[in-house]
Write an enzyme that holds these catalytic residues in place. Structure first.
Site, PDB file in Angstrom:
ATOM      1  N   CYS A   6     -10.503   2.782  -5.294  1.00 17.84           N
ATOM      2  CA  CYS A   6     -10.631   3.105  -3.876  1.00 17.84           C
ATOM      3  C   CYS A   6     -10.699   4.619  -3.781  1.00 17.84           C
ATOM      4  O   CYS A   6     -10.102   5.319  -4.594  1.00 17.84           O
ATOM      5  CB  CYS A   6      -9.376   2.578  -3.168  1.00 17.84           C
ATOM      6  SG  CYS A   6      -9.201   3.090  -1.456  1.00 17.84           S
ATOM      7  N   LYS A  59      -4.064  -1.080  -6.730  1.00 15.80           N
ATOM      8  CA  LYS A  59      -5.099  -0.394  -5.944  1.00 15.80           C
ATOM      9  C   LYS A  59      -4.995   1.083  -6.306  1.00 15.80           C
ATOM     10  O   LYS A  59      -3.964   1.712  -6.061  1.00 15.80           O
ATOM     11  CB  LYS A  59      -4.847  -0.613  -4.457  1.00 15.80           C
ATOM     12  CG  LYS A  59      -5.842   0.098  -3.547  1.00 15.80           C
ATOM     13  CD  LYS A  59      -5.583  -0.305  -2.089  1.00 15.80           C
ATOM     14  CE  LYS A  59      -6.428   0.478  -1.116  1.00 15.80           C
ATOM     15  NZ  LYS A  59      -6.044   0.184   0.281  1.00 15.80           N
ATOM     16  N   TRP A  60      -6.058   1.619  -6.918  1.00 15.29           N
ATOM     17  CA  TRP A  60      -6.059   2.998  -7.428  1.00 15.29           C
ATOM     18  C   TRP A  60      -6.867   3.858  -6.453  1.00 15.29           C
ATOM     19  O   TRP A  60      -8.088   3.823  -6.443  1.00 15.29           O
ATOM     20  CB  TRP A  60      -6.693   3.018  -8.821  1.00 15.29           C
ATOM     21  CG  TRP A  60      -6.695   4.339  -9.523  1.00 15.29           C
ATOM     22  CD1 TRP A  60      -7.426   5.456  -9.200  1.00 15.29           C
ATOM     23  CD2 TRP A  60      -5.938   4.692 -10.684  1.00 15.29           C
ATOM     24  NE1 TRP A  60      -7.179   6.462 -10.085  1.00 15.29           N
ATOM     25  CE2 TRP A  60      -6.270   6.030 -11.022  1.00 15.29           C
ATOM     26  CE3 TRP A  60      -5.014   4.015 -11.493  1.00 15.29           C
ATOM     27  CZ2 TRP A  60      -5.713   6.688 -12.115  1.00 15.29           C
ATOM     28  CZ3 TRP A  60      -4.476   4.686 -12.590  1.00 15.29           C
ATOM     29  CH2 TRP A  60      -4.819   5.997 -12.889  1.00 15.29           C
ATOM     30  N   ASP A  61      -6.132   4.645  -5.667  1.00 15.06           N
ATOM     31  CA  ASP A  61      -6.771   5.378  -4.564  1.00 15.06           C
ATOM     32  C   ASP A  61      -7.039   6.832  -4.963  1.00 15.06           C
ATOM     33  O   ASP A  61      -6.488   7.343  -5.952  1.00 15.06           O
ATOM     34  CB  ASP A  61      -5.815   5.322  -3.358  1.00 15.06           C
ATOM     35  CG  ASP A  61      -6.528   5.468  -2.027  1.00 15.06           C
ATOM     36  OD1 ASP A  61      -7.715   5.837  -2.019  1.00 15.06           O
ATOM     37  OD2 ASP A  61      -5.882   5.210  -0.994  1.00 15.06           O
ATOM     38  N   MET A  62      -7.852   7.511  -4.202  1.00 16.38           N
ATOM     39  CA  MET A  62      -8.179   8.932  -4.453  1.00 16.38           C
ATOM     40  C   MET A  62      -8.725   9.503  -3.147  1.00 16.38           C
ATOM     41  O   MET A  62      -9.807   9.145  -2.731  1.00 16.38           O
ATOM     42  CB  MET A  62      -9.235   8.984  -5.565  1.00 16.38           C
ATOM     43  CG  MET A  62      -9.460  10.336  -6.182  1.00 16.38           C
ATOM     44  SD  MET A  62     -10.400  11.429  -5.145  1.00 16.38           S
ATOM     45  CE  MET A  62     -12.062  11.058  -5.603  1.00 16.38           C
ATOM     46  N   ASP A  74       0.836  -1.201   0.000  1.00 14.06           N
ATOM     47  CA  ASP A  74       0.000   0.000   0.000  1.00 14.06           C
ATOM     48  C   ASP A  74       0.870   1.250   0.000  1.00 14.06           C
ATOM     49  O   ASP A  74       2.052   1.219  -0.376  1.00 14.06           O
ATOM     50  CB  ASP A  74      -0.965  -0.076   1.210  1.00 14.06           C
ATOM     51  CG  ASP A  74      -2.285   0.623   0.941  1.00 14.06           C
ATOM     52  OD1 ASP A  74      -2.336   1.862   1.060  1.00 14.06           O
ATOM     53  OD2 ASP A  74      -3.280  -0.060   0.598  1.00 14.06           O
ATOM     54  N   ASP A  75       0.317   2.336   0.430  1.00 12.51           N
ATOM     55  CA  ASP A  75       0.934   3.663   0.414  1.00 12.51           C
ATOM     56  C   ASP A  75       2.316   3.674   1.096  1.00 12.51           C
ATOM     57  O   ASP A  75       2.524   2.966   2.073  1.00 12.51           O
ATOM     58  CB  ASP A  75      -0.029   4.598   1.182  1.00 12.51           C
ATOM     59  CG  ASP A  75       0.260   6.059   0.929  1.00 12.51           C
ATOM     60  OD1 ASP A  75       1.250   6.359   0.251  1.00 12.51           O
ATOM     61  OD2 ASP A  75      -0.528   6.885   1.415  1.00 12.51           O
ATOM     62  N   ASP A 116     -12.974   2.177   4.307  1.00 14.99           N
ATOM     63  CA  ASP A 116     -11.797   2.144   5.182  1.00 14.99           C
ATOM     64  C   ASP A 116     -12.156   1.578   6.541  1.00 14.99           C
ATOM     65  O   ASP A 116     -11.283   1.308   7.358  1.00 14.99           O
ATOM     66  CB  ASP A 116     -11.246   3.562   5.371  1.00 14.99           C
ATOM     67  CG  ASP A 116     -10.243   3.913   4.288  1.00 14.99           C
ATOM     68  OD1 ASP A 116      -9.821   3.003   3.557  1.00 14.99           O
ATOM     69  OD2 ASP A 116      -9.879   5.099   4.177  1.00 14.99           O
TER      70      ASP A 116
HETATM   71  C1  DGJ Z   1      -7.024   5.374   1.832  1.00 12.53           C
HETATM   72  C2  DGJ Z   1      -7.381   3.949   1.536  1.00 12.53           C
HETATM   73  O1  DGJ Z   1      -8.745   3.755   1.623  1.00 12.53           O
HETATM   74  C3  DGJ Z   1      -6.617   3.046   2.475  1.00 12.53           C
HETATM   75  O2  DGJ Z   1      -6.991   1.718   2.283  1.00 12.53           O
HETATM   76  C4  DGJ Z   1      -5.152   3.223   2.255  1.00 12.53           C
HETATM   77  O3  DGJ Z   1      -4.802   2.797   0.974  1.00 12.53           O
HETATM   78  C5  DGJ Z   1      -4.783   4.696   2.444  1.00 12.53           C
HETATM   79  N1  DGJ Z   1      -5.606   5.566   1.658  1.00 12.53           N
HETATM   80  C6  DGJ Z   1      -3.336   4.928   2.104  1.00 12.53           C
HETATM   81  O4  DGJ Z   1      -3.009   6.248   2.146  1.00 12.53           O
END
Ligand code: DGJ
Length: 727
Positions: A526, A476-479, A366-367, A548
């Site tokens: 995400c 995993k493409w987050d925002m 992850d991040d 989350d």
């Molecule tokens: C928000 C995501 O929903 C989490 O699962 C995680 O990936 C964090 N961002 C990481 O910054």
């Protein structure tokens, strides 16, 4: 089945397997809505009430004063002329006028379903799966053409709608509002169902009676949002999971939307859905056209459960694309809640090795792997690996994880930029902003301006470079923030209000390019959990991180609500550590596992820190899920007890052939000296025998459905599951 046009009466009749949708051209020019509901074989339509005058409503035609648009159930109201209810479209012409008067022009029946360029939409793989009706309305004075597209799916009770506006005039015009669907119901005897929420509490089911005036859900955040989902349903009074009429609406779009119902003076109900007109306008030059996104409409006479299963089948078969549409999803472990930003390669490999030993198939980093990101205050935009943390780079780490027999996946947040980043220092005008105003930060970050093609190109290149540099099989493409100070340095003054929609078009273009050039990568979207859980994103990425909030009790409500519109195969669902990081609650490992199994199963914790006994339970959970996942992900879901109505939640999954069943029952709080609770199955064959796999006992389907199995559940936060096999 399909689309029938009766020329003499000018009646259009769309038929799906069990439903009819009927329209009629009245007075040779107005497109009226007549009916949507259970299938009518041969409607004669003489009884349709399309014409009546109501006090204080102006007549539409000075020659024939018996007629007012304020009364008529319409397909695409303009609000001009004599209808005072909410319009579906608003246009500003160069001469300052806003009067758009649409009358019927022509129609065309098309086999199959044409795609919408640049926008996500449901699809038909061949002409036999769907039929499309194109009805053209025209403003003959200003030469504006409005194309209404209706698609009827053959074997699903689904009608989709979308709209195209074509400027055939000589001057430019400004679109100030363009909705995608409008359905006028003759009565307002319905309940309004929506899925509101917040970060960590997404998509809770709310049900209220319709009342006079407007009830709506919407997003003005630049994303479909945690706060409201682009879904609504109208249900007849008394409708429940198994019976009653329900009309479901879902928008295939990931940005600002509006959806609602207006109950008018004579208790008719106008339901609508489309782009939000908040901070929106679109300059349409002569000869140009504008496409509004698709709205999906599902009717069921058999309650919410049947409505949801129709949405699920539609999205699994006609929205999600690529190889993962038909493949079972891997069991994964994600390091986020296990380590947050504080990891080294050694730590990651220790978790991955443990995971592999337990049967987990995919490790997701992850991040925190890029730039100098050891917290959430920097480096978004700098998509190069942090060698201090990962000396062998992403490729080195992926190789080592592959050697454990696992796939490797990686987190990105490509739509964002940190003010403390090389990207921002180089391109300070690449973020959404208004010159001279503060650039408000949220989680220390700004939103990149995806209305600009060069920004989109940058993202495609940066992400592709990483993906092509290592064996990355999942993304995993987050925002993680919404839009503020809407403005773009790339747009002229008169197009500033196009920014939010252009952003979505830019995002969809980026996703199309990245996803199509990486067909073997499984993408999960995400947005701070489920802040962009919508059909638009699912067109590009077959699954979404549901929330989350990983607490098992909270997840009951979130997953139950999400399942109203979205299939189980789209919901990421993980077991995390206790006390839970969001709710501080301690739930049993069994309950956490059983809740997470009702989704795309995974773990999100440091497995190396767990006691040996718990790891053994996890090993068993993974083995069990692998046996069940095919039909959990592709079968039918039945919701049996709602977390919004009491202490117990229950649901079951049944394979499409009816042979395999998995049911789960959850108890939130212990009941001392409880009453008798039973698990009553549904959708079984009453005359068939089923074996309960856990203990070998056998029952006929009728007994399992009518008498059920006694649930023995003691304690807080407990669950029970049953696996049935048809003998
Ligand atoms: C928000 C995501 O929903 C989490 O699962 C995680 O990936 C964090 N961002 C990481 O910054």
């Amino acid at each position: 089945m399909g689309i029938i046009y009766k020329e003499k009466e000018q009646v259009f009749h769309l038929q799906t397997k069990n439903t009819s949708y009927i329209m009629k051209v009245v007075k040779g020019k107005y497109l009226a809505h007549v009916y949507w509901g259970k299938k009518i074989n041969t409607p004669n339509m003489e009884n349709a009430q399309l014409n009546r005058l109501i006090g204080f409503s102006a007549t539409t035609d000075n020659e024939d004063k018996s007629y007012s648009l304020d009364f008529v159930c319409q397909e695409y109201p303009t609000g001009c002329g004599t209808d005072f209810r909410i319009p579906a479209i608003s246009v500003l012409f160069e001469d300052g006028s806003r009067n758009l008067q649409l009358t019927y022009d022509s129609y065309k029946i098309i086999k199959g379903k044409p795609a919408i360029k640049g926008l996500p939409a449901t699809y038909a793989e061949n002409d036999a799966e769907a039929d499309t009706l194109l009805i053209t309305l025209m403003d003959t004075l200003q030469k504006v053409k409005v194309n209404l597209f209706y698609t009827a799916y053959r074997d699903l009770d689904v009608i989709t709608r979308r709209v195209e506006i074509v400027n055939e005039g000589t001057g430019a015009l400004t679109l100030e509002k363009v909705l995608s669907t409008n359905v006028d119901f003759e009565t307002a005897d319905y309940d309004f169902i929506s899925l509101p929420g917040a970060w960590g509490r997404e998509r809770h089911v709310e049900r209220t009676s319709l009342r006079s005036g407007v009830q709506s859900v919407e997003s003005r955040r630049g994303a479909s949002s945690h706060q409201h989902n682009p879904f609504m349903a109208l249900a007849a009074k008394g409708t429940d999971e198994n019976q009653g009429e329900v009309y479901g609406f879902n928008f295939v779009y990931s940005g600002n939307f509006t959806a609602g119902v207006e109950v008018d003076q004579i208790f008719k109900a106008r339901a609508y859905m489309g782009l939000n007109d908040y901070d929106f306008s679109w300059l349409l030059e002569s000869g140009e056209s504008f496409q509004a996104p698709e709205a999906v409409m599902v009717y069921s006479a058999k309650g919410f459960g049947d409505m949801s299963r129709t949405f699920h089948d539609l999205y699994r078969r006609h929205l999600v694309r690529g190889r993962f549409r038909d493949e079972v999803r891997p069991v994964l472990v994600n390091n986020w809640e296990g380590t947050y930003f504080d990891f080294t390669e050694e730590k990651i490999l220790a978790i991955a090795k443990e995971a592999a030993g337990l049967g987990i198939e995919l490790f997701v980093l992850d991040d925190g792997w890029f730039g100098k990101r050891n917290g959430d205050d920097c480096s978004l935009g700098d998509w190069y690996v942090n060698k201090e943390k990962l000396p062998g780079g992403i490729s080195g780490l992926a190789e080592k994880i592959n050697q454990f027999g696992m796939k490797f996946g990686l987190w990105f947040e490509p739509e964002m930029v940190s003010p403390d980043s090389d990207l921002y220092r180089k391109h300070p005008d690449w973020c959404i902003h208004v010159p001279g105003r503060m650039r408000t930060e949220c989680r220390n970050q700004l939103v990149l301006d995806l209305s600009r093609p060069e920004v989109c190109d940058y993202i495609v290149d940066a992400v592709s470079q990483v993906l092509d540099s290592a064996n990355i099989e999942y993304v995993k493409w987050d925002m993680n923030r919404h839009m503020t100070e809407l403005g773009s340095a790339g747009l002229p003054v008169e197009r500033q209000k196009e920014m939010a929609h252009r952003y979505m078009l830019g995002l969809y273009d980026v996703l199309e390019r990245i996803v199509s050039s990486h067909p073997d990568v499984l993408f999960e979207s995400c947005s701070g959990g489920g802040g962009r859980f919508d059909a638009g994103m699912l067109y590009y990425m077959p699954q979404t991180w549901t929330s989350d909030d990983t607490d098992a009790v909270e997840r009951l409500s979130i997953q139950y609500g999400t399942s109203l519109a979205y299939p189980i195969s789209t919901m990421g669902s993980h077991v995390s550590a206790v006390p839970n990081h969001q709710a501080d609650r301690v739930t049993s490992i069994q309950m956490r596992g059983d809740v997470a199994m009702s989704g795309n199963f995974g773990y999100e914790l440091d497995l190396t820190k767990l006691p040996v006994e718990e790891r053994e339970i996890i090993r068993n959970q993974i083995t069990q899920y692998k046996e069940l996942r095919t039909f959990i992900q592709s079968g039918d879901m039945y919701r049996l007890a709602s977390p919004f109505e009491g202490n117990h939640t229950a649901w079951m999954f049944i394979s499409k052939d009816g042979n395999d069943i998995f049911a789960a029952y959850f108890q939130v709080l212990c009941e001392v000296n409880p009453g008798i609770h039973r698990m009553k199955f549904t959708a079984l064959d009453p005359e068939a025998v089923y074996e309960v796999v856990e203990d070998g006992s056998r029952y006929y389907g009728d007994e399992l459905m009518e008498i059920g199995l006694v649930v023995d559940c003691y304690g807080d936060f407990q669950s029970r599951t049953w696996r049935l096999k048809k003998v």
